[in-house]
Structure formats: C-alpha cells, structure tokens
Design an enzyme around this catalytic site. Structure first.
Site, PDB file in Angstrom:
ATOM      1  N   MET A   1       0.885  -1.159   0.000  1.00  0.00           N
ATOM      2  CA  MET A   1       0.000   0.000   0.000  1.00  0.00           C
ATOM      3  C   MET A   1       0.923   1.209   0.000  1.00  0.00           C
ATOM      4  O   MET A   1       1.912   1.208   0.694  1.00  0.00           O
ATOM      5  CB  MET A   1      -0.828   0.031   1.276  1.00  0.00           C
ATOM      6  CG  MET A   1      -1.597  -1.220   1.551  1.00  0.00           C
ATOM      7  SD  MET A   1      -2.932  -1.451   0.387  1.00  0.00           S
ATOM      8  CE  MET A   1      -4.023  -0.110   0.853  1.00  0.00           C
ATOM      9  N   CYS A   2       0.621   2.210  -0.772  1.00  0.00           N
ATOM     10  CA  CYS A   2       1.576   3.309  -0.877  1.00  0.00           C
ATOM     11  C   CYS A   2       0.882   4.619  -1.154  1.00  0.00           C
ATOM     12  O   CYS A   2      -0.277   4.651  -1.515  1.00  0.00           O
ATOM     13  CB  CYS A   2       2.540   3.077  -2.032  1.00  0.00           C
ATOM     14  SG  CYS A   2       3.364   1.509  -1.964  1.00  0.00           S
ATOM     15  N   THR A   3       1.649   5.697  -0.990  1.00  0.00           N
ATOM     16  CA  THR A   3       1.204   7.009  -1.460  1.00  0.00           C
ATOM     17  C   THR A   3       2.291   7.559  -2.373  1.00  0.00           C
ATOM     18  O   THR A   3       3.464   7.537  -1.995  1.00  0.00           O
ATOM     19  CB  THR A   3       0.992   7.977  -0.276  1.00  0.00           C
ATOM     20  OG1 THR A   3       0.031   7.403   0.615  1.00  0.00           O
ATOM     21  CG2 THR A   3       0.496   9.329  -0.763  1.00  0.00           C
TER      22      THR A   3
ATOM     23  N   ARG B   1       7.250   9.556  -2.430  1.00  0.00           N
ATOM     24  CA  ARG B   1       6.389   8.403  -2.142  1.00  0.00           C
ATOM     25  C   ARG B   1       6.631   7.854  -0.737  1.00  0.00           C
ATOM     26  O   ARG B   1       7.730   7.930  -0.209  1.00  0.00           O
ATOM     27  CB  ARG B   1       6.628   7.309  -3.163  1.00  0.00           C
ATOM     28  CG  ARG B   1       7.795   6.406  -2.875  1.00  0.00           C
ATOM     29  CD  ARG B   1       7.343   4.991  -2.513  1.00  0.00           C
ATOM     30  NE  ARG B   1       7.274   4.085  -3.615  1.00  0.00           N
ATOM     31  CZ  ARG B   1       6.149   3.493  -4.012  1.00  0.00           C
ATOM     32  NH1 ARG B   1       5.030   3.735  -3.418  1.00  0.00           N
ATOM     33  NH2 ARG B   1       6.169   2.649  -4.997  1.00  0.00           N
TER      34      ARG B   1
END
Ligand SMILES: *[C@@H]1O[C@H](CO)[C@@H](O)[C@H](O)[C@H]1NC(C)=O
Ligand SMILES: *[C@@H]1O[C@H](CO)[C@@H](O)[C@H](O)[C@H]1NC(C)=O
Ligand SMILES: *[C@@H]1O[C@H](CO)[C@@H](O)[C@H](O)[C@H]1NC(C)=O
Ligand SMILES: *[C@@H]1O[C@H](CO)[C@@H](O)[C@H](O)[C@H]1NC(C)=O
Ligand SMILES: *[C@@H]1O[C@H](CO)[C@@H](O)[C@H](O)[C@H]1NC(C)=O
Ligand SMILES: *[C@@H]1O[C@H](CO)[C@@H](O)[C@H](O)[C@H]1NC(C)=O
Length: 412
Positions: free
Chosen positions: A143-145, A160
């Site tokens: 899961m990332c931004t 990120r």
C-alpha cells in the site's frame, strides 16, 4: 498439481483470516505537519545504506555483495512469514511445497530475473522457492502514497511513502507490525551501473529483484502502487501457472523500464500498453513541465492516464491505492489529507521539505510505512529515509487492523 492447495492460495487464506478479525477503525488524522525536514525526531528511523549493483556482471553474480551483508536479515523476515503460514497450516506442508514445488510450478522467469533469484538463493542458502515467494509477495501487499508536483518554474518533484500492507504478527511490546519492522533493516538504496556509470537508482528490499521505487537521473522517475480490482492479480498468477506467460509481473516491468527505457515518453508507452499479471498504478514523472502522470492499469489495458496540467491549476497528482474517480475506502483515506496538505503548501512553496511534510502527516504516514523517498530528476537528487509512526497512529492492531487486507480480498 492441485490449485486449491497452492502456496498462493495459502497466502490468500491468511488474508481471509486476517480479514475475519477486522474491527471498526476510526479514521485518525492530524493537522498538516511542518518543518519535519531534514528528517529527525520520533518519525525518523534512520538513513538507508547505498549499494552498487553492477549490470555488467552476469545476473547470477550481481547481488552477491549485498546478499552476503543481508542474508541474516532476509532469514529473519522469511522466518516471520513462515511462522505466519505455519500458524494457519501447522503441518509444515505449505512451506515444504514452496521449497519443493514452487520453482517448477512457476517455470522460468524472463530476462535476468530467473538467474538473479538463483544467485540470491545460493548466496543466502535460502531455498529458491522461498526467494521466489518473497519476490511475488511484493506484487500483492504494498500500500503506498505517490505524489508528483510541478512548481511555478515547471520543475518537477516526485515523492512516495512505501507502506507494507499486510497485517501479520502484531508485536505487543512496542505496538508494531512484525513484517513491517523486519523490512526496515532490509531497505537499501541501489545504484545500478553499467560501465561504472549510473543507469538508475532505486530503493528496495534486499532479496527483491523487481523495483517499485526509482529514477533515472535527468530522464524520469517511477513508482508503483498496488491496485485492487475484481480482475485481480490472483487470476494473472493462475494463468501464469497454467502456462500462459504473455504478461509481465508488475515489479519486473518497473525494473525493466528503469533499466532500459530512455525517455519519459517511451516509459509511458510501455507502462500503458504492456499486458500485466496484476492491476497496478504507475506514477511516472519526466524532466520537464507537464511530464507527470498516474497510469491506472487493468491487466490488459490502461483505464486512465491522468496528467499534470499546471496551466489549468493541476500542479500535482496524488495516488494512493484507489481509482481517482472513486472514493477511497472510508477507513483508508490517505488521499484527502495528502491533497489538503499540498493545497495548503501552495505551488509557490513546493520543495523536498514541503513534500516530506506531507508524507509525514498521519494517516499518510501510518504504522505500515517503511520508508519515504524524495526524487528530483533534473537535479539528480535522490533521498530515502526509514520511518516510524509512534502511537497514536492508524494501522494499529487495537484500532481495527484488518481493513487493508480486506481491500486485498475485494480484489479476488
Ligand atoms: C519493536 O520490537 C521489535 C522486536 O523486538 C523490533 O525488531 C523493532 O525494531 C521494534 N520497533 C520499534 C519501532 O521500536
Ligand atoms: C570500473 O572501475 C573499476 C575501478 O575503479 C575498474 O577496475 C574497472 O575496470 C571499471 N570498469 C569499467 C567497465 O569501466
Ligand atoms: C535490458 O536490456 C538488456 C539488453 O536488451 C537485456 O539483456 C536485459 O535483460 C534488460 N533488462 C531487464 C531488467 O529487462
Ligand atoms: C529530458 O528527456 C529527454 C528524453 O525524454 C532527453 O532527450 C533530454 O535530453 C532530457 N533533458 C535533460 C535536460 O536532461
Ligand atoms: C485542493 O484544491 C483543489 C483546487 O482548488 C480543490 O479542487 C480540491 O477540492 C482541494 N482538495 C482538498 C482535499 O482540499
Ligand atoms: C511560502 O513561503 C514564503 C517564504 O518562505 C512564506 O512567506 C509564505 O508564508 C509561504 N506560504 C505558505 C502558503 O506557506
């Protein structure tokens, strides 16, 4: 071979079980952080070491130096994963199957990947099947931004957070996730070179040969975020096992693009058109104004390519793990706080420091965040920092832990 008992099914069962214990989680947010950069204090865990990977060496030998240093640490993670699997299927049969059957079940991997994984297995003494599982593992649980910004002068930045989205093994002593913690000492910065010159730089976990975060100085930056969809990656893996090998593993295509593409346009074209094993979001930045996009991929096609358009006021793009035209899962809205903090920063004041502030604001920063990367393609700046998220922080066991895994289930 019985598909119903494949190791991947086992991983799925683990996800189901994790999901079944999910509780309600109140969203936890805080005001946009300020002055967190240069990193220090309780959310900064430490620096990430650099290693050079020499692409002139045969693939089998490339990872030796790094893996000699990290073998013991990889074993810690592999053991944590085994404990989880064995807790669900105590007979030990699953791990036996991974060790004995998985390599032949999956067959050959394309390009340098097969030989690189064999080299890693040999130097660490970890069975090839476990190294392969470890490599596949990242295709499913990240899961990332990711954020790309453009300032008033047309200068781009790409940031990120790498969140490891699997809720396994809660450590009651210090309120952390065992797997997330195990990944921190495995985090490395890699300088891939040919003829002693940098081809690309990336941040990764020792033992993983795909790439999820990296840049090619002067040319482009690229991050991959997990995307969950009905036509999910599990089907792709099944097809692969059944012999249909015309699609690319998502972490491997990202690595290939970083290694071999020579422009933003070429990278964009490949990431938009290549058939994939799993859905994904590719977040790609270039070296000049307007070159920044989020590519939303199904396995076969791109559903959407959303680009920067600073003149129309779109001076950033943000991607977490949801399609931009849909609402994020209400328990997992990292997108709204990220956008709100970018809006407050304003285009005039965007910088590494401002981007790090956004990526340090809970819940963009959460219990699963392993590291934060900041990339400036044109200036050739590349920085990665290990993170911690001390309490109170979302992603906490007691505050409803299963939700991210439940999202994984939606993708089945
Ligand atoms: C929590 O404890 C585990 C196991 O002792 C350790 O590996 C990890 O580094 C600790 N994490 C933090 C943030 O203190
Ligand atoms: C790279 O540098 C090393 C030492 O600086 C040198 O021995 C080697 O020949 C160089 N390799 C290439 C391909 O230029
Ligand atoms: C990059 O291209 C070279 C030359 O075609 C090829 O040997 C190599 O396997 C490619 N790398 C990746 C990661 O696909
Ligand atoms: C930007 O990228 C293009 C390829 O897309 C390249 O031709 C050009 O030289 C790059 N510009 C700079 C300033 O590096
Ligand atoms: C950020 O600003 C844009 C443009 O003004 C606006 O459309 C959007 O709703 C804002 N988002 C948030 C979360 O504040
Ligand atoms: C932007 O930076 C300038 C100069 O540091 C500062 O005076 C101004 O308040 C900042 N604006 C915002 C919205 O933070």
């Amino acid at each position: 071979m019985m598909l119903g008992r494949s190791p991947l099914t086992c991983i799925l069962l683990v996800a189901v079980a994790t999901c079944a214990v999910a509780q309600h989680a109140p969203p936890w947010t805080e005001d946009c952080r300020k002055s967190t950069y240069p990193p220090s204090g309780p959310t900064f865990r430490g620096q990430v070491p650099w290693y050079t990977i020499n692409l002139d060496l045969p693939p089998y030998k490339r990872w030796h130096e790094l893996m000699v240093d990290k073998a013991a640490t990889v074993k810690v993670l592999v053991n944590s994963l085994k404990n989880v699997v064995n807790a669900f299927v105590p007979s030990g049969k699953i791990m036996q199957m991974v060790d004995e059957k998985l390599p032949s079940m999956l067959g050959n991997f394309p390009g340098p990947f097969e030989e690189e994984m064999k080299g890693i297995a040999d130097v660490t003494g970890i069975p090839l099947g476990e190294i392969i599982s470890f490599n596949i593992f990242y295709e499913f649980f990240t899961m990332c931004t990711s954020i790309i910004t453009e300032d008033k002068k047309g200068h781009l930045l790409h940031g990120r957070n790498m969140d490891f989205g699997i809720f396994l093994g809660w450590n009651v002593n210090n309120n952390t996730w065992t797997v997330t913690e195990d990944l921190k000492p495995l985090t490395v910065n890699l300088d891939f070179q040919r003829n002693n010159k940098t081809v690309f730089k990336a941040s990764s976990f020792a033992g993983y040969v795909g790439m999820l975060t990296g840049f090619k100085p002067g040319l482009f930056s690229l991050t991959l975020n997990e995307r969950f969809s009905i036509n999910g990656g599990y089907l792709g893996v099944l097809e692969w096992i059944l012999g249909k090998k015309d699609a690319m593993w998502i972490g491997f295509i990202t690595r290939s693009v970083l290694e071999n593409s020579t422009s933003y346009e070429e990278a964009k074209n490949i990431l938009t058109k290549t058939k994939l094993l799993a859905p994904a979001y590719f977040i790609l930045g270039g070296n000049r104004s307007g070159e920044g996009c989020v590519i939303t991929r199904e396995r076969k096609d791109a559903l959407d390519v959303y680009e920067l358009a600073a003149k129309q006021g779109r001076w950033y793009v943000v991607e977490t793990n949801y399609d931009r035209w849909k609402n994020p899962l209400f328990l997992d809205d990292r997108r709204t706080p990220a956008k709100m903090c970018l809006n407050r920063t304003t285009q005039e004041n965007i910088s590494f420091a401002a981007l790090y502030d956004v990526l340090s604001t809970k819940p963009v920063l959460n219990k699963l965040t392993v590291f934060t990367t900041l990339m400036d393609v044109t200036r050739g700046r590349y920085e990665t920092y290990l993170r911690d998220c001390p309490d109170p922080c979302i992603g906490n066991h007691n505050h409803g832990s299963g939700w991210l895994s439940c999202t994984t289930l939606d993708g089945m």
